[in-house]
Design a protein around this motif. Structure first.
Motif, PDB file in Angstrom:
ATOM      1  N   GLY A  39      18.200   0.271 -36.002  1.00 21.53           N
ATOM      2  CA  GLY A  39      18.478  -0.863 -35.131  1.00 21.53           C
ATOM      3  C   GLY A  39      18.908  -0.433 -33.746  1.00 21.53           C
ATOM      4  O   GLY A  39      19.033   0.756 -33.434  1.00 21.53           O
ATOM      5  N   GLU A  40      19.168  -1.427 -32.884  1.00 27.70           N
ATOM      6  CA  GLU A  40      19.575  -1.138 -31.514  1.00 27.70           C
ATOM      7  C   GLU A  40      20.968  -0.519 -31.467  1.00 27.70           C
ATOM      8  O   GLU A  40      21.286   0.225 -30.553  1.00 27.70           O
ATOM      9  N   ASP A  41      21.815  -0.831 -32.462  1.00 29.00           N
ATOM     10  CA  ASP A  41      23.165  -0.279 -32.490  1.00 29.00           C
ATOM     11  C   ASP A  41      23.222   1.101 -33.147  1.00 29.00           C
ATOM     12  O   ASP A  41      24.285   1.687 -33.261  1.00 29.00           O
ATOM     13  N   GLY A  42      22.080   1.638 -33.568  1.00 31.33           N
ATOM     14  CA  GLY A  42      22.024   2.969 -34.161  1.00 31.33           C
ATOM     15  C   GLY A  42      22.171   2.977 -35.665  1.00 31.33           C
ATOM     16  O   GLY A  42      22.032   4.007 -36.302  1.00 31.33           O
ATOM     17  N   LYS A  43      22.463   1.827 -36.291  1.00 32.39           N
ATOM     18  CA  LYS A  43      22.603   1.755 -37.744  1.00 32.39           C
ATOM     19  C   LYS A  43      21.230   1.559 -38.372  1.00 32.39           C
ATOM     20  O   LYS A  43      20.278   1.148 -37.715  1.00 32.39           O
ATOM     21  N   LYS A  44      21.147   1.859 -39.676  1.00 31.14           N
ATOM     22  CA  LYS A  44      19.876   1.748 -40.386  1.00 31.14           C
ATOM     23  C   LYS A  44      19.975   0.699 -41.489  1.00 31.14           C
ATOM     24  O   LYS A  44      20.193   1.027 -42.644  1.00 31.14           O
TER      25      LYS A  44
END
Length: 121
Positions: A96-101
């Protein structure tokens, strides 16, 4: 290249997920993941693959007993249940854009991409 047998592998499931068995004696039944062995690629799922275990007599249990406990099941025989529709779906990991998957359902993800491309034309 030789594969290391004792390597911890990334999996499509994690502890606490709801899964459904797609093969084996428990096919079609679902439950929550209690533990995962990442080296042997096996998981213990609540209520699936029940085995009988004979307990020896001990100080706490002088008579001994025969109890049913959950056995392990291979992770390839488990499919993640999508909480949005409460059905088993193939999943895909998308960063995602926040770096989480977060895990996404492949069917829903493909549907979203096709609708956005049609509007863009």
């Amino acid at each position: 290249m030789k594969q290391d047998k004792n390597k911890r592998r990334k999996l499509h499931i994690k502890v606490g997920d709801m899964v459904q068995a797609i093969a084996g004696n428990s096919k079609g039944r679902s439950g929550k993941i209690l533990s995962i062995d990442r080296i042997k690629l096996r998981a213990v799922v609540e209520g699936l693959n029940m085995v009988t275990k004979h307990m020896k007599p001990s100080a706490n249990n002088p008579d001994g007993e025969i109890r049913s406990v959950e056995g392990t099941i291979h992770v390839s025989n488990l499919m993640l249940i999508d909480p949005a529709i409460n059905k088993p779906r193939r999943t895909k990991m998308v960063i995602g854009e926040d770096g989480k998957k977060p895990g996404f359902s492949k069917r829903i993800l493909l549907f979203k991409t096709t609708t956005t491309t049609k509007k863009g034309k």
